[in-house]
Design an enzyme around this catalytic site. Structure first.
Site, short mmCIF file in Angstrom:
data_model
loop_
_atom_site.label_atom_id
_atom_site.label_comp_id
_atom_site.label_asym_id
_atom_site.label_seq_id
_atom_site.Cartn_x
_atom_site.Cartn_y
_atom_site.Cartn_z
N CYS A 236 40.37 40.96 38.02
CA CYS A 236 39.43 42.04 38.34
C CYS A 236 38.36 42.24 37.27
O CYS A 236 37.17 42.32 37.56
CB CYS A 236 40.19 43.34 38.62
SG CYS A 236 41.00 44.08 37.18
N HIS B 21 42.88 48.57 36.94
CA HIS B 21 42.07 47.80 37.90
C HIS B 21 40.64 48.31 37.90
O HIS B 21 40.40 49.50 37.68
CB HIS B 21 42.67 47.92 39.30
CG HIS B 21 42.12 46.92 40.27
ND1 HIS B 21 42.39 45.57 40.19
CD2 HIS B 21 41.31 47.06 41.36
CE1 HIS B 21 41.78 44.93 41.18
NE2 HIS B 21 41.11 45.81 41.89
N HIS C 111 35.83 43.77 44.69
CA HIS C 111 36.77 43.52 43.58
C HIS C 111 37.59 42.27 43.84
O HIS C 111 37.58 41.70 44.94
CB HIS C 111 37.70 44.72 43.40
CG HIS C 111 38.60 44.99 44.58
ND1 HIS C 111 39.90 45.42 44.43
CD2 HIS C 111 38.41 44.87 45.92
CE1 HIS C 111 40.46 45.59 45.62
NE2 HIS C 111 39.59 45.27 46.53
#
Length: 242
Positions: free
Chosen positions: A146, A200, A212
């Site tokens: 990510c 994240h 993402h």
């Protein structure tokens, strides 16, 4: 218009009746089970295994279409003409949001008129990576985690170097802190986590959606920020100085 966007729009028109896949929750930025191998039942015979890469790509494409064009998954009880009109509206907004000649559209959400062109560069760079596989520690087109994805997009689009890890990005002092989702603008970094710990990060693309690299076994895609797992685990956002 980029090749990836043309592909999305073409696929959207072909898959207008495709139901959205349910959102699945990754464990963290770092920990996730290995790739899931999907199975498909052959007519009149035993189920056969579909390659993992194909399964991941299909899942990413379906989730992205459902997030970008939500009325693909509209309830069948909605009259066809109304559903078609809503779908057309979704498609029109999508085209406007990712057309560099329509910078005013991006600027109108969150008030970043002076930076509209730079935001467009970020969005175009990010959208071009749709379908790239997740790879733990990855920071290039062969695979991203990510934070590697976010770092790659900002560096290649505008030459901006960001911290390598999501929790460090979330503490970036020279980037404006945003806690209210209603104040988000396209190009903002959105952070997620559990128990107060960021694990994240993604890039907000507008209209309650973000791009993402979800987790191991999945591909870069767009998901909704207004419902489901990601809504429940949103922690904050940062607006990087462009």
């Amino acid at each position: 218009m980029s090749k990836s966007l043309r592909f999305i729009c073409s696929a959207a028109l072909c898959l207008a009746a495709l139901p959205a896949l349910a959102q699945t929750a990754p464990s963290t930025d770092d920990d996730e089970a290995g790739p899931v191998i999907a199975t498909a039942a052959a007519a009149g015979s035993d189920a056969r295994t579909v390659p993992a890469s194909r399964s991941r790509s299909d899942a990413a494409a379906t989730a992205t279409l459902a997030a970008l064009l939500p009325h693909l998954a509209a309830n069948d009880t909605i009259p066809l003409m109304d559903r078609s009109a809503m779908f057309a509206g979704d498609l029109s907004r999508l085209l406007a949001n990712y057309d560099v000649s329509q910078g005013a559209v991006i600027a109108s959400e969150g008030g970043r008129p002076a930076e509209a062109g730079k935001v467009q560069s970020i969005l175009r760079g990010a959208m071009a990576l749709l379908g790239t596989p997740y790879r733990w520690g990855g920071d290039g087109p062969d695979g991203f985690d990510c934070s590697g994805l976010v770092n790659y997009v900002f560096k290649n689009a505008l030459g901006i170097e960001l911290p390598r890890v999501s929790r460090e990005m979330a503490r970036k002092d020279d980037a404006q802190l945003i806690k209210d989702r209603g104040a988000l603008a396209a190009g903002d970094l959105v952070f997620f986590g559990r128990k107060g710990r960021v694990n994240h990060v993604g890039i907000y693309v507008g209209d309650g959606r973000f791009l993402h690299a979800p987790s191991r076994g999945k591909d870069v895609r767009v998901d909704s920020l207004v419902s489901g797992y990601w809504s429940n685990n949103f922690m904050q956002a940062r607006r990087v100085v462009l």
